[in-house]
Design a protein around this motif. Structure first.
Motif, mmCIF file in Angstrom:
data_model
loop_
_atom_site.group_PDB
_atom_site.id
_atom_site.type_symbol
_atom_site.label_atom_id
_atom_site.label_comp_id
_atom_site.label_asym_id
_atom_site.label_seq_id
_atom_site.Cartn_x
_atom_site.Cartn_y
_atom_site.Cartn_z
ATOM 1 N N MET A 115 9.556 -19.410 9.653
ATOM 2 C CA MET A 115 8.969 -18.306 10.418
ATOM 3 C C MET A 115 9.803 -17.037 10.324
ATOM 4 O O MET A 115 9.264 -15.925 10.280
ATOM 5 N N THR A 116 11.128 -17.182 10.290
ATOM 6 C CA THR A 116 11.969 -15.990 10.224
ATOM 7 C C THR A 116 11.948 -15.342 8.851
ATOM 8 O O THR A 116 12.316 -14.167 8.715
ATOM 9 N N ILE A 117 11.509 -16.063 7.831
ATOM 10 C CA ILE A 117 11.323 -15.472 6.502
ATOM 11 C C ILE A 117 9.892 -14.968 6.339
ATOM 12 O O ILE A 117 9.650 -13.837 5.908
ATOM 13 N N LEU A 118 8.915 -15.793 6.711
ATOM 14 C CA LEU A 118 7.510 -15.473 6.458
ATOM 15 C C LEU A 118 7.007 -14.314 7.321
ATOM 16 O O LEU A 118 6.306 -13.429 6.813
ATOM 17 N N PHE A 119 7.328 -14.307 8.592
ATOM 18 C CA PHE A 119 6.756 -13.282 9.474
ATOM 19 C C PHE A 119 7.154 -11.861 9.062
ATOM 20 O O PHE A 119 6.296 -10.976 9.005
ATOM 21 N N PRO A 120 8.435 -11.574 8.783
ATOM 22 C CA PRO A 120 8.758 -10.236 8.275
ATOM 23 C C PRO A 120 8.052 -9.923 6.954
ATOM 24 O O PRO A 120 7.638 -8.776 6.733
ATOM 25 N N ASN A 121 7.890 -10.930 6.100
ATOM 26 C CA ASN A 121 7.183 -10.703 4.843
ATOM 27 C C ASN A 121 5.724 -10.329 5.087
ATOM 28 O O ASN A 121 5.160 -9.467 4.394
ATOM 29 N N VAL A 122 5.079 -10.981 6.062
ATOM 30 C CA VAL A 122 3.686 -10.654 6.383
ATOM 31 C C VAL A 122 3.590 -9.196 6.832
ATOM 32 O O VAL A 122 2.731 -8.435 6.363
ATOM 33 N N LEU A 123 4.465 -8.773 7.733
ATOM 34 C CA LEU A 123 4.431 -7.383 8.188
ATOM 35 C C LEU A 123 4.746 -6.416 7.055
ATOM 36 O O LEU A 123 4.169 -5.327 6.975
ATOM 37 N N LYS A 124 5.652 -6.813 6.184
ATOM 38 C CA LYS A 124 5.989 -5.951 5.047
ATOM 39 C C LYS A 124 4.777 -5.707 4.167
ATOM 40 O O LYS A 124 4.430 -4.546 3.863
ATOM 41 N N TRP A 125 4.105 -6.777 3.749
ATOM 42 C CA TRP A 125 2.991 -6.632 2.808
ATOM 43 C C TRP A 125 1.771 -5.992 3.459
ATOM 44 O O TRP A 125 1.100 -5.150 2.848
ATOM 45 N N VAL A 126 1.480 -6.355 4.694
ATOM 46 C CA VAL A 126 0.332 -5.747 5.382
ATOM 47 C C VAL A 126 0.640 -4.291 5.720
ATOM 48 O O VAL A 126 -0.232 -3.420 5.637
ATOM 49 N N GLY A 127 1.887 -4.009 6.097
ATOM 50 C CA GLY A 127 2.272 -2.630 6.360
ATOM 51 C C GLY A 127 2.135 -1.759 5.121
ATOM 52 O O GLY A 127 1.651 -0.624 5.187
ATOM 53 N N ARG A 128 2.535 -2.286 3.977
ATOM 54 C CA ARG A 128 2.448 -1.540 2.727
ATOM 55 C C ARG A 128 1.015 -1.448 2.205
ATOM 56 O O ARG A 128 0.711 -0.579 1.388
ATOM 57 N N ALA A 129 0.146 -2.347 2.663
ATOM 58 C CA ALA A 129 -1.242 -2.351 2.168
ATOM 59 C C ALA A 129 -2.005 -1.111 2.586
ATOM 60 O O ALA A 129 -3.007 -0.757 1.954
ATOM 61 N N GLY A 130 -1.570 -0.468 3.665
ATOM 62 C CA GLY A 130 -2.153 0.808 4.031
ATOM 63 C C GLY A 130 -3.232 0.740 5.092
ATOM 64 O O GLY A 130 -3.644 -0.326 5.558
ATOM 65 N N SER A 131 -3.722 1.905 5.465
ATOM 66 C CA SER A 131 -4.612 2.046 6.611
ATOM 67 C C SER A 131 -5.975 1.401 6.387
ATOM 68 O O SER A 131 -6.579 0.879 7.332
ATOM 69 N N ARG A 132 -6.503 1.419 5.163
ATOM 70 C CA ARG A 132 -7.829 0.847 4.933
ATOM 71 C C ARG A 132 -7.818 -0.655 5.192
ATOM 72 O O ARG A 132 -8.691 -1.179 5.909
ATOM 73 N N VAL A 133 -6.861 -1.370 4.610
ATOM 74 C CA VAL A 133 -6.767 -2.826 4.821
ATOM 75 C C VAL A 133 -6.512 -3.121 6.292
ATOM 76 O O VAL A 133 -7.121 -4.037 6.872
ATOM 77 N N GLN A 134 -5.647 -2.362 6.921
ATOM 78 C CA GLN A 134 -5.348 -2.596 8.328
ATOM 79 C C GLN A 134 -6.580 -2.361 9.205
ATOM 80 O O GLN A 134 -6.836 -3.124 10.143
ATOM 81 N N ALA A 135 -7.358 -1.336 8.893
ATOM 82 C CA ALA A 135 -8.580 -1.074 9.663
ATOM 83 C C ALA A 135 -9.590 -2.205 9.499
ATOM 84 O O ALA A 135 -10.248 -2.620 10.462
ATOM 85 N N GLU A 136 -9.719 -2.735 8.282
ATOM 86 C CA GLU A 136 -10.644 -3.843 8.034
ATOM 87 C C GLU A 136 -10.199 -5.097 8.779
ATOM 88 O O GLU A 136 -11.031 -5.844 9.321
ATOM 89 N N LEU A 137 -8.898 -5.346 8.807
ATOM 90 C CA LEU A 137 -8.381 -6.496 9.547
ATOM 91 C C LEU A 137 -8.648 -6.353 11.037
ATOM 92 O O LEU A 137 -9.092 -7.301 11.699
#
Length: 510
Positions: free
Chosen positions: A318-340
């Motif tokens: 969890m301490t490896i995966l969770f920061p990675n999830v935020l990293k990739w989703v954060g970098r994916a940008g506003s369109r992907v985040q809005a769809e999610l």
């Protein structure tokens, strides 16, 4: 960070999960996993090319390149290019004096890598960390499940105990996650508002530990003698085990002469480890230790294994995966985040505002995003195994003879980012696994020591908590996008993954 029935690639990964079924009947089969070997090859047989050189100087030179002058990915990639083969002999750290023989056969593509999951061909005894094994003094004198092969008598009862641990308080997982990580996001939001930034990785360390203990054991660490010390103790304990294959960012020569050349003495961590043991002994008393006794395990062996699986495997993951999830989703940008945000809120609203398993199964983009995070940056990147017998392994272009007793090494990111399998393999593609046809690619998502569309059993080495990890990663995104429309991140490096700071959190507007 370190096992259930097979499901088709288009069915829910929780269809047979004990968190939903409330029983373990399906998980306790003792059948080995479906073998992954190819039928008799029609590819040309090629001698395995070798990058090995002088016995002592070669491994030391290679270790320095692996950690410092090239880095792991470039070290492996350069040797693939040099020998024009994704199957080759090379050295991996730590090498001498910690590991006498650093030579392995590297499997560096999506075709050859999965042979490491075949329990008929591959032995995993004492190979969890590769060419060296940490001192048993770090685990109470016991070999824990990660180091035990499927053929050893301790394997089945220990894995059954982990299945029980994951299932016996299944109804507490979702509410405890929402409570614990809800408090974390409250704190992070306050930090961003006051200071303009918030350290997610640091807050996640404490939240992940608290969540696991509260959900699986029904205890609150803060109300015990352990207090809030758990995460720091676990991180030190993991360093003592993995130090020879980590880099901490110290001056290269100093780090190599210490961390990679000598073992950190276990007595330095014994007092802290004993605190963990006492805490888990108290926390496991009752139904968990009763189940261990029923399975023929001693109290001591059960507790050291429960501690290892909770702290090293689950918490470490969890301490490896969770920061990675935020990293990739954060970098994916506003369109992907809005769809999610739109998908997650609509699915939860359809369930009367409750976060349920049914609601999460109605979030195809969210599910795809988690699979894509696990594909592009698997939380455990290295796999090892020793050949039980002679066999032939294929790459895309050739076949190679493996001899009994040879040590095999796989670097998972090269398998899960193989461009012959995945289009735009190096890119984060949020909807890569959306739709029945695309879900077939889940057979090439391998983070759990097995394919994503296969579930762990007692007879294999696939992670017992595979579906649990996917579940909590999904809940992280659900909690995030129920609260916020979008967020921004600042990403740094850490010894075991990424360090992530939040620089903005836009509150939900709909």
């Amino acid at each position: 960070m370190a096992s259930f029935l097979s499901v088709s690639s288009s069915s829910s990964p929780y269809h047979n999960h004990p968190l939903l079924r409330g029983k373990l009947t399906a998980t306790l089969t003792n059948n080995p996993t479906t073998t992954t070997t190819s039928p008799p090859t029609t590819l040309p047989i090629r001698k395995i090319p070798s990058d090995l050189s002088l016995p002592l100087l070669g491994p030391l030179r290679d270790r320095f390149a692996y950690f410092y002058t090239q880095g792991r990915g470039e070290y492996l990639r350069s040797r693939i290019n040099r020998h024009r083969s994704t199957v080759l002999r090379l050295n991996v750290p730590p090498g001498p004096p910690i590991a006498r023989d650093p030579a392995v056969i590297a499997l560096l593509d999506a075709v050859s890598f999965p042979v490491l999951f075949d329990a008929d061909l591959i032995e995993k005894k004492n190979l969890f960390t590769g060419t060296f094994m940490p001192s048993l003094h770090l685990t109470g004198g016991y070999r824990t499940l990660s180091y035990i092969d499927t053929t050893e008598p301790e394997h089945a009862p220990l894995k059954k105990l982990l299945f029980f641990l994951l299932s016996h308080r299944r109804t507490h997982v979702v509410p405890e996650f929402r409570s614990t990580f809800g408090n974390l996001f409250d704190s992070l939001e306050s930090d961003v508002a006051s200071a303009g930034t918030a350290d997610f990785s640091e807050g996640n360390d404490q939240a992940a530990f608290n969540f696991l203990i509260r959900s699986l054991f029904g205890k609150d660490p803060a109300e015990s003698e352990l207090g809030t010390d758990g995460p720091n103790i676990v991180k030190k304990w993991v360093l003592f085990q993995l130090g020879p294959i980590l880099t901490l960012g110290l001056p290269s020569l100093l780090e190599d002469l210490t961390l990679h050349s000598i073992r950190l003495p276990s007595f330095l961590i014994k007092k802290d480890y004993d605190r963990l043991v006492k805490f888990f002994l108290d926390s496991s008393a009752g139904s968990i230790l009763d189940e261990a006794y029923r399975l023929g395990l001693s109290k001591e062996e059960a507790v050291h294994n429960i501690l290892f699986s909770t702290c090293f495997n689950a918490y470490g993951g969890m301490t490896i995966l969770f920061p990675n999830v935020l990293k990739w989703v954060g970098r994916a940008g506003s369109r992907v985040q809005a769809e999610l945000a739109e998908e997650i809120r609509a699915a939860v609203k359809a369930e009367g505002g409750e976060v349920t398993m049914k609601a999460m199964e109605s979030m195809p983009l969210m599910k795809s995003v988690i699979y894509e995070c696990l594909r592009i940056e698997p939380p455990v990147s290295l796999q090892y195994g020793r050949a039980r017998k002679d066999f032939i392994v294929n790459s895309h272009e050739a076949a190679f003879e493996i001899r009994a007793g040879e040590l095999l090494f796989g670097y998972q990111p090269f398998a899960t980012k193989d461009p012959r399998v995945f289009d735009r393999a190096e890119e984060f593609v949020a909807d890569r696994f959306v739709g029945e046809e695309k879900e077939k690619l889940l057979s090439h998502v391998l983070w759990s020591n097995g394919p994503e569309n296969v579930s762990p059993t007692v007879g294999d080495k696939q992670c017992a908590g595979k579906d649990f990890v996917v579940l909590v990663a999904r809940m992280l995104l659900v909690e995030l996008f129920l609260r916020y429309d979008s967020f921004d991140v600042e990403v740094g490096a850490s010894a075991l993954g990424s360090s992530v700071k939040l620089t903005s959190l836009k509150p939900a507007s709909f």
